[in-house]
Design a protein around this motif. Structure first.
Motif, PDB file in Angstrom:
ATOM      1  N   GLY A  26       0.849  -1.183   0.000  1.00 19.28           N
ATOM      2  CA  GLY A  26       0.000   0.000   0.000  1.00 19.28           C
ATOM      3  C   GLY A  26       0.883   1.231   0.000  1.00 19.28           C
ATOM      4  N   LEU A  27       0.736   2.086  -0.995  1.00 14.42           N
ATOM      5  CA  LEU A  27       1.549   3.288  -1.138  1.00 14.42           C
ATOM      6  C   LEU A  27       0.666   4.516  -1.025  1.00 14.42           C
ATOM      7  CD1 LEU A  27       4.248   4.679  -1.794  1.00 14.42           C
ATOM      8  CD2 LEU A  27       3.734   4.319  -4.223  1.00 14.42           C
ATOM      9  N   GLN A  28       0.889   5.292   0.016  1.00  7.12           N
ATOM     10  CA  GLN A  28       0.107   6.501   0.219  1.00  7.12           C
ATOM     11  C   GLN A  28       0.627   7.588  -0.718  1.00  7.12           C
ATOM     12  OE1 GLN A  28       0.001   7.997   4.194  1.00  7.12           O
ATOM     13  NE2 GLN A  28      -1.448   9.599   3.687  1.00  7.12           N
ATOM     14  N   LEU A  29      -0.185   7.956  -1.697  1.00  8.60           N
ATOM     15  CA  LEU A  29       0.225   8.949  -2.677  1.00  8.60           C
ATOM     16  C   LEU A  29       0.037  10.373  -2.185  1.00  8.60           C
ATOM     17  CD1 LEU A  29      -1.121   7.517  -6.053  1.00  8.60           C
ATOM     18  CD2 LEU A  29       1.173   7.346  -5.062  1.00  8.60           C
ATOM     19  N   THR A  30      -0.927  10.573  -1.302  1.00  9.47           N
ATOM     20  CA  THR A  30      -1.205  11.920  -0.827  1.00  9.47           C
ATOM     21  C   THR A  30      -1.914  11.867   0.514  1.00  9.47           C
ATOM     22  OG1 THR A  30      -2.258  14.044  -1.364  1.00  9.47           O
ATOM     23  CG2 THR A  30      -3.419  12.057  -2.061  1.00  9.47           C
ATOM     24  N   LYS A  31      -1.762  12.935   1.251  1.00  6.18           N
ATOM     25  CA  LYS A  31      -2.504  13.071   2.505  1.00  6.18           C
ATOM     26  C   LYS A  31      -3.786  13.876   2.278  1.00  6.18           C
ATOM     27  CE  LYS A  31       0.080  17.188   3.798  1.00  6.18           C
ATOM     28  NZ  LYS A  31       0.990  17.787   4.750  1.00  6.18           N
ATOM     29  N   THR A  55       6.644  13.520  -7.745  1.00  2.00           N
ATOM     30  CA  THR A  55       6.467  12.452  -8.733  1.00  2.00           C
ATOM     31  C   THR A  55       7.734  11.607  -8.829  1.00  2.00           C
ATOM     32  OG1 THR A  55       4.999  13.903  -9.982  1.00  2.00           O
ATOM     33  CG2 THR A  55       5.803  11.949 -11.120  1.00  2.00           C
ATOM     34  N   ASP A  56       8.886  12.270  -8.920  1.00  2.00           N
ATOM     35  CA  ASP A  56      10.145  11.533  -9.030  1.00  2.00           C
ATOM     36  C   ASP A  56      10.420  10.699  -7.788  1.00  2.00           C
ATOM     37  OD1 ASP A  56      10.737  12.381 -11.600  1.00  2.00           O
ATOM     38  OD2 ASP A  56      11.893  14.116 -10.917  1.00  2.00           O
ATOM     39  N   GLU A  57      10.079  11.215  -6.605  1.00  2.00           N
ATOM     40  CA  GLU A  57      10.263  10.436  -5.379  1.00  2.00           C
ATOM     41  C   GLU A  57       9.368   9.201  -5.381  1.00  2.00           C
ATOM     42  OE1 GLU A  57      11.604  13.730  -2.051  1.00  2.00           O
ATOM     43  OE2 GLU A  57       9.503  13.721  -2.712  1.00  2.00           O
ATOM     44  N   GLY A  78      -5.358   9.842   2.094  1.00  2.00           N
ATOM     45  CA  GLY A  78      -6.189  10.781   1.368  1.00  2.00           C
ATOM     46  C   GLY A  78      -6.926  10.133   0.205  1.00  2.00           C
ATOM     47  N   GLU A  79      -7.039  10.928  -0.818  1.00  2.00           N
ATOM     48  CA  GLU A  79      -7.703  10.516  -2.051  1.00  2.00           C
ATOM     49  C   GLU A  79      -6.670  10.547  -3.172  1.00  2.00           C
ATOM     50  OE1 GLU A  79      -9.676   9.292  -5.030  1.00  2.00           O
ATOM     51  OE2 GLU A  79     -10.716   9.297  -3.108  1.00  2.00           O
ATOM     52  N   PRO A  80      -6.246   9.374  -3.673  1.00  2.00           N
ATOM     53  CA  PRO A  80      -5.193   9.329  -4.695  1.00  2.00           C
ATOM     54  C   PRO A  80      -5.481  10.202  -5.912  1.00  2.00           C
ATOM     55  CG  PRO A  80      -5.667   7.119  -3.904  1.00  2.00           C
ATOM     56  CD  PRO A  80      -6.689   8.028  -3.290  1.00  2.00           C
ATOM     57  N   MET A  81      -6.755  10.357  -6.252  1.00  2.00           N
ATOM     58  CA  MET A  81      -7.090  11.117  -7.443  1.00  2.00           C
ATOM     59  C   MET A  81      -6.919  12.622  -7.261  1.00  2.00           C
ATOM     60  SD  MET A  81     -10.135   8.931  -9.139  1.00  2.00           S
ATOM     61  CE  MET A  81     -10.080  10.000 -10.572  1.00  2.00           C
ATOM     62  N   ASP A  85      -0.701  14.210 -11.071  1.00  2.00           N
ATOM     63  CA  ASP A  85       0.157  13.279 -11.803  1.00  2.00           C
ATOM     64  C   ASP A  85      -0.299  11.828 -11.667  1.00  2.00           C
ATOM     65  OD1 ASP A  85       0.747  12.994  -9.127  1.00  2.00           O
ATOM     66  OD2 ASP A  85       2.910  13.203  -9.355  1.00  2.00           O
ATOM     67  N   PHE A  86      -1.514  11.617 -11.216  1.00  2.00           N
ATOM     68  CA  PHE A  86      -1.999  10.268 -10.939  1.00  2.00           C
ATOM     69  C   PHE A  86      -1.875   9.349 -12.156  1.00  2.00           C
ATOM     70  CE2 PHE A  86      -5.673   7.297  -9.965  1.00  2.00           C
ATOM     71  CZ  PHE A  86      -4.950   6.550  -9.058  1.00  2.00           C
ATOM     72  N   GLY A  87      -2.265   9.831 -13.324  1.00  2.00           N
ATOM     73  CA  GLY A  87      -2.165   9.026 -14.546  1.00  2.00           C
ATOM     74  C   GLY A  87      -0.727   8.660 -14.870  1.00  2.00           C
ATOM     75  N   ARG A  88       0.198   9.587 -14.665  1.00  2.00           N
ATOM     76  CA  ARG A  88       1.621   9.314 -14.909  1.00  2.00           C
ATOM     77  C   ARG A  88       2.141   8.248 -13.952  1.00  2.00           C
ATOM     78  NH1 ARG A  88       5.118  14.130 -14.183  1.00  2.00           N
ATOM     79  NH2 ARG A  88       6.741  12.661 -14.779  1.00  2.00           N
ATOM     80  N   ILE A  89       1.680   8.286 -12.713  1.00  2.00           N
ATOM     81  CA  ILE A  89       2.113   7.299 -11.724  1.00  2.00           C
ATOM     82  C   ILE A  89       1.611   5.911 -12.118  1.00  2.00           C
ATOM     83  CG2 ILE A  89       1.895   6.581  -9.309  1.00  2.00           C
ATOM     84  CD1 ILE A  89       1.778   9.642  -8.624  1.00  2.00           C
TER      85      ILE A  89
END
Length: 170
Positions: A26-31, A55-57, A78-81, A85-89
């Motif tokens: 599980g990777l938390q993309l955002t808070k 994004t680079d991190e 949070g909410e990944p969307m 850059d969600f699509g790039r990830i």
């Protein structure tokens, strides 16, 4: 198909080598989140000051996870969307031959971003019980918005799961 083969190959090698491998992470993309659920931890002072990964991190974390044998990343928030850059990830994770799915409240899922969401291997929408209970915790009208997201995803062939927070009311 290639991602499935990679996943099972990783599992097999881990078994043969008797090695513990983080197959799914599980990777938390955002808070950040577009909701204010009554039970959420986002208001904790320490959490408010946490630094967001660039994004680079995130790409570097994905690279490290891949090197360790991970073959499935589950995006959390949070909410990944909320990430621009969600699509790039998603594209980056898939370029590594890995699966990816996400937990979402569903509120931001719509026809305009459906092509991005369809890149995922699955989506878990958070719904906390029936309409009355869900809206008690998540806000008035949030149940219907989440249901509309589920219906849109199912109608477009996206694999959907429902996730719930268990409470006395649910």
């Amino acid at each position: 198909m290639l991602r499935s083969a990679n996943f099972f190959k990783s599992l097999l090698w881990a078994r043969i080598l008797n090695r513990r491998v983080p197959l799914r992470v599980g990777l938390q993309l955002t808070k950040y989140c577009n909701m204010r659920c009554s039970y959420c931890y986002a208001d904790f002072e320490r959490y408010k000051t946490a630094k967001e990964l660039s994004t680079d991190e995130i790409f570097n974390v994905v690279d490290e996870l891949h090197t360790l044998g991970c073959r499935w990343i589950w995006f959390l928030g949070g909410e990944p969307m909320m990430r621009e850059d969600f699509g790039r990830i998603i594209d980056y994770v898939h370029s590594k031959g890995m699966f990816c799915d996400m937990n979402s409240n569903g509120i931001l899922i719509n026809k305009d971003n459906l092509s991005t969401v369809k890149k995922l291997d699955g989506v878990a929408i958070s719904i906390d019980g029936n309409e009355e209970t869900n809206d008690f915790y998540r806000g008035k009208g949030m149940y219907q918005k989440a249901i509309k997201a589920v219906e849109l995803l199912v109608a477009n062939g996206v694999s959907v799961r429902i996730h719930s927070i268990l409470t006395k009311k649910t």
